[in-house]
Design an enzyme around this catalytic site. Structure first.
Site, short mmCIF file in Angstrom:
data_model
loop_
_atom_site.label_atom_id
_atom_site.label_comp_id
_atom_site.label_asym_id
_atom_site.label_seq_id
_atom_site.Cartn_x
_atom_site.Cartn_y
_atom_site.Cartn_z
N ARG A 1 16.34 6.97 7.45
CA ARG A 1 15.26 6.43 6.61
C ARG A 1 15.94 5.54 5.59
NH1 ARG A 1 9.77 8.94 4.37
NH2 ARG A 1 9.35 8.38 6.52
N HIS B 1 7.93 0.98 10.50
CA HIS B 1 7.90 2.44 10.66
C HIS B 1 7.45 2.75 12.10
CE1 HIS B 1 7.96 6.53 9.58
NE2 HIS B 1 6.96 6.60 8.71
N GLN C 1 6.19 6.31 13.33
CA GLN C 1 4.86 6.62 12.83
C GLN C 1 3.78 6.01 13.73
OE1 GLN C 1 3.73 8.45 9.98
NE2 GLN C 1 1.87 8.18 11.17
N ASP D 1 -3.05 2.78 4.15
CA ASP D 1 -1.81 3.41 3.68
C ASP D 1 -1.80 3.29 2.15
OD1 ASP D 1 0.72 4.52 3.55
OD2 ASP D 1 1.77 2.80 4.43
N CYS E 1 -1.02 7.43 7.58
CA CYS E 1 0.27 8.05 7.95
C CYS E 1 0.63 9.20 7.02
CB CYS E 1 1.36 6.99 7.96
SG CYS E 1 1.68 6.25 6.35
N ARG F 1 3.43 13.50 14.98
CA ARG F 1 4.80 13.05 14.68
C ARG F 1 5.80 13.93 15.45
NH1 ARG F 1 6.02 10.16 10.12
NH2 ARG F 1 7.95 9.82 11.25
N1 NVA Z 1 4.21 2.53 3.41
C1 NVA Z 1 4.67 3.83 2.96
C2 NVA Z 1 4.75 4.77 4.12
C3 NVA Z 1 5.15 6.17 3.77
C4 NVA Z 1 5.30 7.06 4.95
C5 NVA Z 1 6.03 3.67 2.30
O1 NVA Z 1 6.86 2.91 2.80
O2 NVA Z 1 6.26 4.31 1.26
N1 CP Z 2 4.36 9.40 7.28
C1 CP Z 2 5.60 9.68 6.89
O1 CP Z 2 6.57 9.04 7.32
O2 CP Z 2 5.70 10.72 6.02
P1 CP Z 2 7.01 11.17 5.22
O3 CP Z 2 7.31 10.10 4.22
O4 CP Z 2 6.61 12.48 4.60
O5 CP Z 2 8.13 11.32 6.20
#
Ligand code: NVA
Ligand code: CP
Length: 314
Positions: A114, A141, A144, A232, A271, A299
């Protein structure tokens, strides 16, 4: 295809793949999910196809779903995980991503990252000799959106026959949706305020791929005839301009009035994590159209299929 060195199969972005590969990953996830129906939670797959394999999970940003679903996915497949926070590693003290990639490749069979920046993911993939999986970057992502497709198809049928509407920030998850529709089919309409449109790069890719992707500003127009409405958070983990985004995105809240403009029976996806009563009201999140917790569960099932694709079975 993401075969960069030898037999090294990365999972970096959905537009790196052909339709058949993504279709097989979704279908295999569905088959594994169905086969487990009635089994205890956490139960290992009988043949433990990833027995003896280990995956490192590196987090440069927080996570709940991605962390737990990858960890459980590896356990159910008979493999092991090592969870690392980038701040606790020498990465946090300036060791390069390239050297980290070379070192970890001597210990584990795959790395999920990540990443704070997409370029970190690409750097890791370039220098690792084991498969690298994108667990979210500022730009995409993909894991997801694969779970989203599994969920959408469970509730509404094949993606190719669906009209999906994305409302709000044209962010990393939206970009992976654009890639998914460009590769796998279906129709995607995005309603985003102009300053938060998806990047020019992803929109040019969609055009070149002849994807059925339209971009507009009005959320009401964007959800017209939608089978599925997705939103989102307004401020993603890498964003700094919180106040500006709140002001721009207020008219994009998914509430009962907006959902009523979609097709009757349309579903709602997110998500997660959700900022309740910002981008979505409690009434929609907890209402009959919402499939957000199926989406979160999926997931796990899709990660298993992605892991088998990247790490292979026995
Ligand atoms: N768009 C959000 C998704 C979180 C899973 C982010 O990048 O924080
Ligand atoms: N949707 C998602 O990626 O959640 P987290 O940030 O909790 O991993």
């Amino acid at each position: 295809m993401n075969r960069v060195s030898g037999n090294n199969m990365h999972f970096l972005d959905l537009n790196d793949f052909d339709a058949k590969t993504l279709r097989d990953i979704v279908d295999n996830a569905r088959r594994m999910k169905e086969a487990r129906r009635g089994s205890p939670r956490g139960h290992r797959e009988k043949d433990e196809p990833l027995k003896g394999k280990a995956l490192a999970l590196i987090f440069e940003r927080p996570s709940t779903r991605t962390r737990v679903s990858f960890e459980m996915a590896m356990k159910q497949l008979g493999g092991e995980v090592i969870v690392l926070s980038a701040n606790d590693m020498q990465l946090g003290r300036g060791e390069t991503i390239a050297d980290t990639a070379r070192v970890l490749s001597r210990y584990v069979d795959g790395i999920m990252l990540r990443a704070a920046r997409h370029s970190n993911l690409l750097d890791l993939a370039r220098h690792a000799s084991v498969p690298v999986i994108n667990g979210l970057t500022d730009l995409s992502h993909p894991c997801q959106v694969m779970a989203d497709i599994l969920t959408l198809e469970e509730h509404k049928g094949p993606l190719s026959r669906q009209h999906v509407s994305w409302v709000g920030d044209g962010n990393n998850v939206a970009a992976s949706w654009i890639h998914a529709v460009g590769v796998m089919g279906g129709k995607l309409t995005l309603g985003c305020p102009e300053p938060l449109h998806p990047t020019r790069e992803v929109m040019s890719w969609a055009k070149a791929a002849r994807a059925d992707v339209s971009l507009m500003v009005s959320p009401e127009d964007a959800v017209k005839d939608a089978d599925c409405v997705i939103t989102d958070c307004w401020v993603s983990m890498h964003d700094k301009d919180g106040e500006t985004r709140h002001n721009l995105l207020k008219p994009y809240q998914v509430n009962k009035a907006l959902m009523s403009r979609a097709k009757p029976g349309a579903i709602f996806m997110h998500c997660l994590p959700a900022h309740r009563n910002e981008e979505v009201t409690d009434e929609v999140m907890d209402g009959p159209a919402s499939v957000v917790f199926d989406e979160a569960e999926n997931r796990l099932h899709i990660q298993k299929s992605i892991l088998l694709h990247c790490l292979g079975g026995k």
